[in-house]
Design a protein around this motif. Sequence first.
Motif, PDB file in Angstrom:
ATOM      1  N   VAL A   1     -62.884   2.878 -12.667  1.00 21.58           N
ATOM      2  CA  VAL A   1     -61.798   3.507 -11.902  1.00 21.58           C
ATOM      3  C   VAL A   1     -61.452   2.659 -10.678  1.00 21.58           C
ATOM      4  N   THR A   2     -62.472   2.138 -10.006  1.00 17.51           N
ATOM      5  CA  THR A   2     -62.253   1.357  -8.792  1.00 17.51           C
ATOM      6  C   THR A   2     -61.382   0.139  -9.063  1.00 17.51           C
ATOM      7  N   ALA A   3     -61.662  -0.577 -10.134  1.00 16.63           N
ATOM      8  CA  ALA A   3     -60.878  -1.776 -10.434  1.00 16.63           C
ATOM      9  C   ALA A   3     -59.424  -1.424 -10.759  1.00 16.63           C
ATOM     10  N   TRP A   4     -59.221  -0.404 -11.601  1.00 19.17           N
ATOM     11  CA  TRP A   4     -57.856   0.011 -11.932  1.00 19.17           C
ATOM     12  C   TRP A   4     -57.117   0.506 -10.687  1.00 19.17           C
ATOM     13  N   ARG A   5     -57.817   1.222  -9.834  1.00 15.73           N
ATOM     14  CA  ARG A   5     -57.192   1.774  -8.620  1.00 15.73           C
ATOM     15  C   ARG A   5     -56.735   0.647  -7.688  1.00 15.73           C
ATOM     16  N   PHE A   6     -57.650  -0.312  -7.449  1.00 15.20           N
ATOM     17  CA  PHE A   6     -57.301  -1.447  -6.596  1.00 15.20           C
ATOM     18  C   PHE A   6     -56.111  -2.202  -7.179  1.00 15.20           C
ATOM     19  N   LEU A   7     -56.124  -2.403  -8.490  1.00 12.47           N
ATOM     20  CA  LEU A   7     -55.042  -3.162  -9.118  1.00 12.47           C
ATOM     21  C   LEU A   7     -53.715  -2.427  -8.985  1.00 12.47           C
ATOM     22  N   ALA A   8     -53.706  -1.123  -9.207  1.00 16.20           N
ATOM     23  CA  ALA A   8     -52.464  -0.350  -9.095  1.00 16.20           C
ATOM     24  C   ALA A   8     -51.888  -0.445  -7.691  1.00 16.20           C
ATOM     25  N   ILE A   9     -52.723  -0.250  -6.705  1.00  8.64           N
ATOM     26  CA  ILE A   9     -52.247  -0.269  -5.313  1.00  8.64           C
ATOM     27  C   ILE A   9     -51.746  -1.650  -4.929  1.00  8.64           C
ATOM     28  N   GLU A  10     -52.456  -2.679  -5.329  1.00 14.50           N
ATOM     29  CA  GLU A  10     -52.053  -4.037  -4.948  1.00 14.50           C
ATOM     30  C   GLU A  10     -50.768  -4.450  -5.659  1.00 14.50           C
ATOM     31  N   LEU A  11     -50.609  -4.083  -6.919  1.00 14.89           N
ATOM     32  CA  LEU A  11     -49.356  -4.376  -7.630  1.00 14.89           C
ATOM     33  C   LEU A  11     -48.174  -3.689  -6.952  1.00 14.89           C
ATOM     34  N   ALA A  12     -48.383  -2.448  -6.554  1.00 10.32           N
ATOM     35  CA  ALA A  12     -47.304  -1.714  -5.861  1.00 10.32           C
ATOM     36  C   ALA A  12     -46.992  -2.361  -4.525  1.00 10.32           C
ATOM     37  N   ARG A  13     -48.027  -2.747  -3.811  1.00  8.38           N
ATOM     38  CA  ARG A  13     -47.819  -3.365  -2.491  1.00  8.38           C
ATOM     39  C   ARG A  13     -47.020  -4.655  -2.611  1.00  8.38           C
ATOM     40  N   GLN A  14     -47.226  -5.373  -3.714  1.00  6.61           N
ATOM     41  CA  GLN A  14     -46.494  -6.623  -3.914  1.00  6.61           C
ATOM     42  C   GLN A  14     -45.181  -6.418  -4.683  1.00  6.61           C
ATOM     43  N   ASN A  15     -44.769  -5.144  -4.792  1.00  8.71           N
ATOM     44  CA  ASN A  15     -43.492  -4.784  -5.414  1.00  8.71           C
ATOM     45  C   ASN A  15     -43.396  -5.192  -6.886  1.00  8.71           C
ATOM     46  N   LEU A  16     -44.520  -5.220  -7.566  1.00  7.00           N
ATOM     47  CA  LEU A  16     -44.542  -5.466  -9.008  1.00  7.00           C
ATOM     48  C   LEU A  16     -44.582  -4.107  -9.704  1.00  7.00           C
ATOM     49  N   LYS A  17     -43.516  -3.344  -9.548  1.00  6.57           N
ATOM     50  CA  LYS A  17     -43.524  -1.939  -9.928  1.00  6.57           C
ATOM     51  C   LYS A  17     -43.607  -1.735 -11.439  1.00  6.57           C
ATOM     52  N   ASP A  18     -43.009  -2.627 -12.201  1.00  9.79           N
ATOM     53  CA  ASP A  18     -43.039  -2.452 -13.656  1.00  9.79           C
ATOM     54  C   ASP A  18     -44.471  -2.500 -14.188  1.00  9.79           C
ATOM     55  N   GLU A  19     -45.282  -3.329 -13.595  1.00 13.94           N
ATOM     56  CA  GLU A  19     -46.689  -3.383 -14.003  1.00 13.94           C
ATOM     57  C   GLU A  19     -47.508  -2.309 -13.298  1.00 13.94           C
ATOM     58  N   ALA A  20     -47.140  -2.003 -12.060  1.00 12.50           N
ATOM     59  CA  ALA A  20     -47.930  -1.058 -11.261  1.00 12.50           C
ATOM     60  C   ALA A  20     -47.942   0.341 -11.879  1.00 12.50           C
ATOM     61  N   LEU A  21     -46.806   0.793 -12.434  1.00 12.02           N
ATOM     62  CA  LEU A  21     -46.734   2.161 -12.953  1.00 12.02           C
ATOM     63  C   LEU A  21     -47.712   2.399 -14.103  1.00 12.02           C
ATOM     64  N   PRO A  22     -47.718   1.590 -15.168  1.00 11.78           N
ATOM     65  CA  PRO A  22     -48.694   1.861 -16.237  1.00 11.78           C
ATOM     66  C   PRO A  22     -50.143   1.723 -15.764  1.00 11.78           C
ATOM     67  N   VAL A  23     -50.371   0.836 -14.799  1.00 13.43           N
ATOM     68  CA  VAL A  23     -51.736   0.694 -14.277  1.00 13.43           C
ATOM     69  C   VAL A  23     -52.129   1.953 -13.503  1.00 13.43           C
ATOM     70  N   ALA A  24     -51.199   2.468 -12.693  1.00  9.51           N
ATOM     71  CA  ALA A  24     -51.485   3.694 -11.942  1.00  9.51           C
ATOM     72  C   ALA A  24     -51.694   4.873 -12.885  1.00  9.51           C
ATOM     73  N   GLU A  25     -50.890   4.950 -13.943  1.00 14.68           N
ATOM     74  CA  GLU A  25     -51.057   6.031 -14.919  1.00 14.68           C
ATOM     75  C   GLU A  25     -52.390   5.909 -15.650  1.00 14.68           C
ATOM     76  N   ARG A  26     -52.811   4.684 -15.934  1.00 12.46           N
ATOM     77  CA  ARG A  26     -54.134   4.479 -16.549  1.00 12.46           C
ATOM     78  C   ARG A  26     -55.236   4.952 -15.591  1.00 12.46           C
ATOM     79  N   THR A  27     -55.053   4.676 -14.319  1.00 13.04           N
ATOM     80  CA  THR A  27     -56.036   5.113 -13.323  1.00 13.04           C
ATOM     81  C   THR A  27     -56.142   6.637 -13.316  1.00 13.04           C
ATOM     82  N   LEU A  28     -54.997   7.311 -13.410  1.00 13.90           N
ATOM     83  CA  LEU A  28     -55.012   8.772 -13.408  1.00 13.90           C
ATOM     84  C   LEU A  28     -55.686   9.348 -14.644  1.00 13.90           C
TER      85      LEU A  28
END
Length: 354
Positions: A260-287
Amino acid sequence: MNRKDRRAAAKQERTGRGKTASAAKIEEAISRAQVGDLAGAEALLEPLYKADPDQPEVSHQLGMIYARTGRTEAGLELLRRAVEARPEESLYWNNLAAACLAIERSQEAVDAVRKALALDPKNFMAWQNLALGRRDLGDRAGAVEAFDRASALGSLDAGSLASWGECLGVLGRFPDAEAVVRRGLDMAADDPAILSLLGWLLSEQGKSEEARETFRRSLELKPDQFLAAFNYAVLSLRADDNEVGLRWLRRATSIDPKSVTAWRFLAIELARQNLKDEALPVAERTLRLAPGDTEIQNLVRKLKGGGEEIDASFTIDFGEATPAATVVPKAPEPKALQGSGLFDLSVVKIGNDD
């Protein structure tokens, strides 16, 4: 009888005129086992055991071979026969403990090795096995104490030094831990697990650049280490090396898809860098892994909002400690390292077993 006396007795027995055929075969089996020919040793010992299962040294040697070749339950049965026949042998108790450690019977290992040390307080390998057993039981302070005693009696191998350093690190004694682990690296400079352990210790002391370089070296040697990949990613992001950080966060999630920690960090960092297309499925995987994570729930809503910018609250807390690199090195037989117990390949007097 201490180890020196046992070896002298064994040597005297080997040179004696009254040596039996059984004793000669046992000695040949021991010689083969000591140079790594376990199959040859087993072929000599098994007929002796079938003919007379009450020879303690046969049970002892055959039990060690079984334990060292993955047949630990069968090996334990034979090693227990040996200690029942000769409860005065410190070596037998130590090797029973080593076999127990191999299958995580830590309390049984500690009980056995305490008997070894009661018979021979200077049994170097027994002190190391006591340290490993205490560590596995969560008694890091007791493990450090036992490693201290072992170090005073002999030279520890790289795996034992790594385990000692890990225990010191968990106790927060980071400078001491670093010094011990560096001694291990002097013996095994290219061991990725020891390098990862050193990286964690450096990170805990605020030596971020040196830690990052150490994790990088470890990953060059073995790229599929989760803790090294994750910590290298975090340290890279901390240093604003975002491309490297994201690449190794992605790698960490592929190494351990349930983290969970790795997926969570990746989702937040992708969003922070405005890579939203990748960030959304990663965030959903985290959930899916952590449905109750309210921060990721909010992040998913913002990502689905289209043009809405991700606010500054979605950031990684880089002040958190990096995870402990508790993986320690394994080594091929016959040099047993940390985690599998240390077998003492010495011999005892064997001439009177027929």
